[in-house]
Write a protein that holds these residues in place. Sequence first.
Motif, PDB file in Angstrom:
ATOM      1  N   ARG A 164      23.092  49.193  10.075  1.00  0.00           N
ATOM      2  CA  ARG A 164      22.051  49.323   9.050  1.00  0.00           C
ATOM      3  C   ARG A 164      20.755  48.688   9.532  1.00  0.00           C
ATOM      4  O   ARG A 164      20.767  47.681  10.237  1.00  0.00           O
ATOM      5  N   GLY A 165      19.647  49.303   9.165  1.00  0.00           N
ATOM      6  CA  GLY A 165      18.342  48.736   9.463  1.00  0.00           C
ATOM      7  C   GLY A 165      17.875  48.922  10.892  1.00  0.00           C
ATOM      8  O   GLY A 165      16.906  48.284  11.310  1.00  0.00           O
ATOM      9  N   ALA A 166      18.528  49.787  11.644  1.00  0.00           N
ATOM     10  CA  ALA A 166      18.111  50.021  13.030  1.00  0.00           C
ATOM     11  C   ALA A 166      16.767  50.749  13.044  1.00  0.00           C
ATOM     12  O   ALA A 166      16.485  51.561  12.168  1.00  0.00           O
ATOM     13  N   SER A 167      15.954  50.460  14.032  1.00  0.00           N
ATOM     14  CA  SER A 167      14.670  51.161  14.173  1.00  0.00           C
ATOM     15  C   SER A 167      14.948  52.613  14.565  1.00  0.00           C
ATOM     16  O   SER A 167      16.024  52.940  15.077  1.00  0.00           O
ATOM     17  N   ASP A 168      13.958  53.468  14.352  1.00  0.00           N
ATOM     18  CA  ASP A 168      14.122  54.872  14.726  1.00  0.00           C
ATOM     19  C   ASP A 168      14.380  55.025  16.223  1.00  0.00           C
ATOM     20  O   ASP A 168      15.205  55.834  16.638  1.00  0.00           O
ATOM     21  N   SER A 169      13.694  54.248  17.041  1.00  0.00           N
ATOM     22  CA  SER A 169      13.889  54.369  18.490  1.00  0.00           C
ATOM     23  C   SER A 169      15.278  53.904  18.897  1.00  0.00           C
ATOM     24  O   SER A 169      15.918  54.515  19.749  1.00  0.00           O
ATOM     25  N   SER A 170      15.749  52.836  18.281  1.00  0.00           N
ATOM     26  CA  SER A 170      17.099  52.351  18.577  1.00  0.00           C
ATOM     27  C   SER A 170      18.145  53.364  18.118  1.00  0.00           C
ATOM     28  O   SER A 170      19.108  53.654  18.830  1.00  0.00           O
ATOM     29  N   ARG A 171      17.943  53.917  16.933  1.00  0.00           N
ATOM     30  CA  ARG A 171      18.867  54.932  16.401  1.00  0.00           C
ATOM     31  C   ARG A 171      18.887  56.160  17.310  1.00  0.00           C
ATOM     32  O   ARG A 171      19.941  56.692  17.640  1.00  0.00           O
ATOM     33  N   ALA A 172      17.704  56.614  17.745  1.00  0.00           N
ATOM     34  CA  ALA A 172      17.619  57.784  18.624  1.00  0.00           C
ATOM     35  C   ALA A 172      18.338  57.527  19.948  1.00  0.00           C
ATOM     36  O   ALA A 172      19.025  58.409  20.471  1.00  0.00           O
ATOM     37  N   THR A 173      18.206  56.320  20.478  1.00  0.00           N
ATOM     38  CA  THR A 173      18.878  55.959  21.736  1.00  0.00           C
ATOM     39  C   THR A 173      20.392  56.002  21.559  1.00  0.00           C
ATOM     40  O   THR A 173      21.110  56.533  22.418  1.00  0.00           O
ATOM     41  N   ARG A 174      20.894  55.455  20.449  1.00  0.00           N
ATOM     42  CA  ARG A 174      22.341  55.463  20.210  1.00  0.00           C
ATOM     43  C   ARG A 174      22.863  56.878  19.978  1.00  0.00           C
ATOM     44  O   ARG A 174      23.930  57.235  20.465  1.00  0.00           O
ATOM     45  N   GLY A 201      16.298  60.607   5.548  1.00  0.00           N
ATOM     46  CA  GLY A 201      17.237  60.029   6.515  1.00  0.00           C
ATOM     47  C   GLY A 201      18.080  61.099   7.177  1.00  0.00           C
ATOM     48  O   GLY A 201      18.271  61.095   8.399  1.00  0.00           O
ATOM     49  N   GLU A 202      18.598  62.019   6.394  1.00  0.00           N
ATOM     50  CA  GLU A 202      19.413  63.109   6.949  1.00  0.00           C
ATOM     51  C   GLU A 202      18.565  63.995   7.864  1.00  0.00           C
ATOM     52  O   GLU A 202      19.011  64.382   8.943  1.00  0.00           O
ATOM     53  N   ARG A 203      17.359  64.329   7.424  1.00  0.00           N
ATOM     54  CA  ARG A 203      16.471  65.163   8.247  1.00  0.00           C
ATOM     55  C   ARG A 203      16.186  64.484   9.579  1.00  0.00           C
ATOM     56  O   ARG A 203      16.193  65.110  10.632  1.00  0.00           O
ATOM     57  N   SER A 204      15.955  63.179   9.522  1.00  0.00           N
ATOM     58  CA  SER A 204      15.672  62.415  10.734  1.00  0.00           C
ATOM     59  C   SER A 204      16.866  62.432  11.692  1.00  0.00           C
ATOM     60  O   SER A 204      16.704  62.658  12.896  1.00  0.00           O
ATOM     61  N   ILE A 205      18.052  62.204  11.162  1.00  0.00           N
ATOM     62  CA  ILE A 205      19.264  62.190  11.992  1.00  0.00           C
ATOM     63  C   ILE A 205      19.480  63.553  12.639  1.00  0.00           C
ATOM     64  O   ILE A 205      19.741  63.650  13.844  1.00  0.00           O
ATOM     65  N   HIS A 206      19.379  64.620  11.849  1.00  0.00           N
ATOM     66  CA  HIS A 206      19.552  65.970  12.423  1.00  0.00           C
ATOM     67  C   HIS A 206      18.511  66.226  13.516  1.00  0.00           C
ATOM     68  O   HIS A 206      18.834  66.789  14.562  1.00  0.00           O
ATOM     69  N   GLY A 207      17.278  65.796  13.278  1.00  0.00           N
ATOM     70  CA  GLY A 207      16.242  65.967  14.297  1.00  0.00           C
ATOM     71  C   GLY A 207      16.577  65.231  15.585  1.00  0.00           C
ATOM     72  O   GLY A 207      16.398  65.766  16.684  1.00  0.00           O
ATOM     73  N   MET A 208      17.082  64.011  15.454  1.00  0.00           N
ATOM     74  CA  MET A 208      17.456  63.230  16.642  1.00  0.00           C
ATOM     75  C   MET A 208      18.623  63.875  17.376  1.00  0.00           C
ATOM     76  O   MET A 208      18.634  63.924  18.611  1.00  0.00           O
ATOM     77  N   ILE A 209      19.606  64.368  16.632  1.00  0.00           N
ATOM     78  CA  ILE A 209      20.750  65.039  17.259  1.00  0.00           C
ATOM     79  C   ILE A 209      20.269  66.290  17.986  1.00  0.00           C
ATOM     80  O   ILE A 209      20.633  66.524  19.152  1.00  0.00           O
ATOM     81  N   GLN A 210      19.458  67.080  17.336  1.00  0.00           N
ATOM     82  CA  GLN A 210      18.992  68.328  17.941  1.00  0.00           C
ATOM     83  C   GLN A 210      18.098  68.086  19.153  1.00  0.00           C
ATOM     84  O   GLN A 210      18.193  68.807  20.152  1.00  0.00           O
ATOM     85  N   ASN A 211      17.264  67.062  19.101  1.00  0.00           N
ATOM     86  CA  ASN A 211      16.459  66.701  20.279  1.00  0.00           C
ATOM     87  C   ASN A 211      17.361  66.273  21.430  1.00  0.00           C
ATOM     88  O   ASN A 211      17.116  66.615  22.581  1.00  0.00           O
TER      89      ASN A 211
END
Length: 187
Positions: free
Chosen positions: A163-173, A56-66
């Motif tokens: 909680r429970g947001a999809s990866d695409s929704s999380r990336a958009t936010r 989860g942390e790796r995913s969030i950092h990746g989304m922030i960095q992208n």
Amino acid sequence: MQIHMKAITLPALALMSFILAACGPGVDLPQGTSKGYTSARLTQRDPNQPAITNPGERSIHGMIQNSLRKQFSAKGLAYGAGDAGLVVAYLVIYQEPGMTTCYEDYFGYGRPADAILNRAHERGVIESKRPDYFRRAGIVIDLIDSKTNKLVYRNFAAGDVVRGASDSSRATRIDAAVARALAGFFR
């Protein structure tokens, strides 16, 4: 622990504005602009620090960095080269009633992460008037001149965790939060 940032609501923005504006001594909020800068890069993480293994942390950092790469590139600044004019650092803050924590892997060194975290906890948890259980996340973005090591710009965005947001929704936010945090720099 997964962190999901939702679009900022006016009450959340007002709360985070109060949190950071009231930081007082030790937490500067310079509001420089992109004028004169042509490139930026992410702060270098300590290579001796253990790798981030939580998915989860790796995913969030990746989304922030992208998102950071996208925001700078969209404004015409080259992104990623080692000799860039700006160093981009970010701090992720997470709060629930009674606790505040941060993820400072990409905030750099000699930065006031503790002062920001303490002030955010004081204002967002201790002095909070929210009667219900909450989960909130925020990002503080610092832009540092790579030649002078001077903090040029600091801003943030925050919102309630979903909680429970999809990866695409999380990336958009996350992308929207990063854009809001950087909007003043690109004016």
